[in-house]
Each structure stands twice: as structure tokens, then as C-alpha cells.
Write an enzyme that holds these catalytic residues in place. Structure first.
Site, PDB file in Angstrom:
ATOM      1  N   LYS A 191      30.034 -11.784 -58.677  1.00 22.10           N
ATOM      2  CA  LYS A 191      28.842 -12.563 -59.000  1.00 22.10           C
ATOM      3  C   LYS A 191      28.583 -12.568 -60.507  1.00 22.10           C
ATOM      4  O   LYS A 191      28.386 -13.625 -61.087  1.00 22.10           O
ATOM      5  CB  LYS A 191      27.608 -12.005 -58.289  1.00 22.10           C
ATOM      6  N   ASP A 217      26.231   0.718 -53.660  1.00 25.85           N
ATOM      7  CA  ASP A 217      26.886  -0.592 -53.697  1.00 25.85           C
ATOM      8  C   ASP A 217      26.187  -1.439 -54.761  1.00 25.85           C
ATOM      9  O   ASP A 217      25.000  -1.741 -54.640  1.00 25.85           O
ATOM     10  CB  ASP A 217      26.751  -1.251 -52.304  1.00 25.85           C
ATOM     11  N   TRP A 266      23.631  -5.809 -45.802  1.00 23.15           N
ATOM     12  CA  TRP A 266      24.592  -6.914 -45.870  1.00 23.15           C
ATOM     13  C   TRP A 266      25.347  -6.985 -44.539  1.00 23.15           C
ATOM     14  O   TRP A 266      25.790  -5.956 -44.026  1.00 23.15           O
ATOM     15  CB  TRP A 266      25.549  -6.672 -47.038  1.00 23.15           C
TER      16      TRP A 266
HETATM   17  C1  LMR Z   1      26.809 -12.770 -49.297  1.00 21.32           C
HETATM   18  O1  LMR Z   1      26.169 -11.803 -48.855  1.00 21.32           O
HETATM   19  O2  LMR Z   1      26.509 -13.940 -49.045  1.00 21.32           O
HETATM   20  C2  LMR Z   1      27.955 -12.523 -50.224  1.00 21.32           C
HETATM   21  O3  LMR Z   1      28.082 -11.176 -50.495  1.00 21.32           O
HETATM   22  C3  LMR Z   1      29.219 -13.158 -49.779  1.00 21.32           C
HETATM   23  C4  LMR Z   1      29.847 -12.488 -48.598  1.00 21.32           C
HETATM   24  O4  LMR Z   1      31.039 -12.154 -48.689  1.00 21.32           O
HETATM   25  O5  LMR Z   1      29.191 -12.282 -47.588  1.00 21.32           O
END
Ligand code: LMR
Length: 396
Positions: free
Chosen positions: A246, A211, A130
């Protein structure tokens, strides 16, 4: 003081959302941020949440501070949801949960807690991960290193690479793992692979930080927690960061949880006192509204059942979209094999096109996805899938 500052680019995910909102093209498609959308492209409030909100309005008597831990009912309901009621870490009283401002808050609390255990500690994250993980951990003072995870060429997991890298990790390092619905690749470990990773964690003694931002969006609430529960069975210490953004659709309410597991009940109490001091100096106490809604839903048979069915609807729609886009690409004459999208899970997949092609989709067709070609599958709908497939065919 501010004069020395240089402007920074917008966040790669949130900046995209702002651009999408400004776009006036009626055919625009948002495949950017990880937010669930229904067939009409809307992110509505779940019915079970509406009912829990009404209940809260009717019954709340005070807004007085709760404390750094947050609501104890929320924390225990979340622990049951994460581990399953009969898990040994709960039976042995080795887990402590605090409510946090969203999953990001849980990660930041975890990072500061790790720093309290060891200044400058290293945390290993998957490559890719992420977009916010690295910045968030570095901002807390951790050193971030990566282990191989997604094989872009074969559109598959690089499991051998991952395992070989994890075998080199030090016992006083932390390793971040995605419980399910890997963000950004959609590629998850299977049960046997989780077992192998748990075996390595146990033999080396590193601290897994799991996570879980999408519990219930992959295969189901229990199936999505399989790896996390197995890991908690195997190791003595572990951290879990979970989000209700989510699966409860509570994005802007900012509610999540950080759970630490210790070797014994006594030792985890000591660790928990440090966790609470970390919370106190960051935001003092977590917001209460989202936690009140989640605890109301999880502690009521009727609302919990309604939530399960609303969550299943969201999950099934996303899974259906995976097949839908693959079929439409074939229908539009695309010969490249995109069937890997149906073998992945959760909100995201990499389309596997170049950054230039991603940019063309945005500039020429108002289709928004992250530069890495991460697509939020929830943004696909029957009404836009033809346009999407045709546009992809054109840029390929
Ligand atoms: C994403 O990866 O799009 C979501 O987790 C929202 C974010 O805060 O990045």
C-alpha cells in the site's frame, strides 16, 4: 484425485473485485479491496517507483539467486523504517529481517515460525480482523482465538474487553495486533492504550505479532509505528510483519518483510536460522524486484523525500474523503450519526449497515463493499460522493 473436491466460494474481498470489474454500470463504485485510488479512480504507479525502476533497469547486472533472506539492503532499510533508526532493538542488534512475498507472505512465514517454536500454538486475533488472517494462520496449523476489539454498537473500541481478554492469554501464545489503520474497522489504539497493552504483554510474556500493512496511511510514518516501537521497547521477543503493497503502491510486486526480535543478539541468530529454514521450504527465496525498488527509494535522499510527499498526498486524500462522505450524508438528509468515520484512520471503516443493505447497494446501485459493510474509503471521490450518499440514504 480431484474428484472428491467441492467448489469453494470466492474470497470475500477478491471475489468482490472480480464482480466489480464485470459490472458495466458507468456509476459503479469500488469500496471493496484495500487499494489506494486517486480522484480519477485509478491506482497509478508512484513517481518515485517509476524512477527507481528506471535506475534498476540501467544498473542491474545479474538475476542470480540472492538467498532466503532476500536483499540485505532492503532488510536494513525496512528495519529502520519500522523501528526508527535509533531504536534500542537495532542498537542492541536484536532484530533480524527477511524479505517476503508481500505482507501475506510475511504473515505465513511468521505463522510457520511460531509453529516451529510450539506445534499447534494459539494465536489471538482481534474481533473483527482482516478476513484472511484466520484462514492463513489455520492453514499453517495454528489455533486461532479471538479477543474483543470493535464495539459495533458504539462504533468505538472495546478496550476494556480487549485488555481483560489479553490478561487471560498464556505466556506461550502469540497475539496479533494491528500496528495502525486497523483492518477492517479503522479504529486504532491511542498511545496510552498501547502502553497498557505493552504492559500486559510484558507481564504475561506472550509474543506480540504486529501486522503493519498500512504504515504512513494513518497519521504519518513515525506516528503509525508508535505502538509497535513501544511494544518492541517493552518485550523481549516479538514478530513484525510489514507490507510495501500500500505505502509504496507495489501491490502486484509482492514485497513485504518479516522481522523477529529476540532477547539477545545470540538468541535471535538461532531463531533466524529457523526462520530461514521456514522460508526455504515454502518458497525458497523471495522475489527481488519490489525489494530493489524499495531499497533504492529508501537509500536515496531525493527519492525518499519524493516518496514521503506522494505518501502524504494519498493519506490526506483518504482523510479528506472521511469528512466528505459524512458531510454528504448529512446533506442528503441522513439523520443517523456517521461522524465516527472521521475519528477512524486508514483505508477502512465499517459503515454499520446490515448485510441486506450492503447487498442492495450492490444489486441496485453497483456500489461494492464487503458484506460486513467494510468500506474502502479510498474509492470515494468528488465525482461519485453524491451518488454514493444518495444511494446509502435510499437503502437506510
Ligand atoms: C484488503 O483487506 O482489502 C487488502 O488487504 C487486500 C487483500 O488482500 O485482502
Amino acid at each position: 484425485m480431484f474428484a472428491s473436491l467441492k467448489a469453494l466460494p470466492a474470497d470475500p474481498i477478491l471475489g468482490l473485485l472480480a464482480k466489480y470489474r464485470e459490472d458495466t454500470n458507468p456509476h459503479k463504485i469500488d469500496l471493496g479491496v484495500g487499494v489506494y485510488k486517486n480522484e480519477a479512480g485509478e491506482t497509478t504507479v508512484l513517481n518515485c517507483v517509476k524512477k527507481a525502476e528506471q535506475h534498476r533497469t540501467d544498473t542491474e547486472t545479474s538475476k542470480v539467486y540472492i538467498g532466503p533472506t532476500g536483499s540485505s539492503l532492503f532488510n536494513s532499510e525496512m528495519a529502520n523504517l519500522i523501528f526508527g533508526q535509533d531504536h534500542k532493538v537495532l542498537a542492541e542488534n536484536r532484530a533480524r529481517t527477511v524479505s517476503t512475498p508481500g505482507g501475506t507472505g510475511a504473515l505465513r512465514v511468521a505463522a510457520e515460525f511460531i509453529k516451529s517454536c510450539k506445534a499447534g500454538a494459539t494465536i489471538w486475533v482481534s474481533s473483527p480482523t482482516w478476513a484472511n488472517h484466520t484462514g492463513l494462520f489455520e492453514a499453517a496449523g495454528l489455533t486461532v482465538k479471538t479477543y474483543p476489539y470493535y464495539d459495533h454498537e458504539n462504533k468505538n473500541l472495546d478496550f476494556d474487553g480487549m485488555l481483560a481478554a489479553l490478561k487471560q492469554v498464556s505466556s506461550d501464545d502469540a497475539v496479533l495486533l494491528h500496528a495502525c489503520c486497523h483492518n477492517p474497522s479503522g479504529m486504532d489504539l491511542n498511545q496510552e492504550q498501547w502502553q497498557q497493552v505493552a504492559d500486559v504483554a510484558k507481564s504475561i510474556g506472550f509474543t506480540p505479532v504486529v501486522d503493519m500493512a498500512y504504515q504512513g496511511f494513518g497519521q504519518g510514518l513515525d506516528q503509525d509505528a508508535f505502538g509497535l516501537r513501544l511494544m518492541a521497547d517493552s518485550v523481549q521477543e516479538m514478530i513484525v510483519c510489514s507490507s510495501c503493497s500500500k505505502n509504496f503502491g507495489l501491490y502486484r510486486e509482492r514485497i513485504g518483510a518479516c522481522t523477529i526480535i529476540g532477547e539477545t543478539s545470540l538468541k535471535v541468530d538461532i531463531a533466524n536460522s529457523v526462520l530461514l529454514s521456514v522460508v526455504r521450504v515454502i518458497y525458497s527465496m523471495p522475489p527481488a524486484h519490489g525489494a530493489a525498488l524499495v531499497e533504492t527509494i529508501l537509500s536515496s535522499d531525493e527519492l525518499r523525500n519524493e516518496w514521503h510527499s506522494e505518501l502524504a498526498q494519498m493519506r490526506n486524500r483518504i482523510n479528506g474523503n472521511r469528512q466528505l462522505i459524512v458531510d454528504k450524508l448529512v446533506e442528503n438528509g441522513v439523520t443517523r450519526d456517521f461522524s465516527f468515520i472521521t475519528r477512524q484512520a486508514g483505508m477502512f471503516s465499517f459503515l454499520g449497515i446490515t448485510p441486506e443493505q450492503v447487498q442492495r447497494l450492490q444489486d441496485e446501485f453497483s456500489i461494492y463493499m464487503v458484506g460486513s459493510s467494510r468500506m474502502s474509503i479510498a474509492g470515494i471521490a468528488n465525482s461519485n460522493v453524491d451518488y454514493l450518499a444518495k444511494s446509502i440514504a435510499k437503502v437506510l
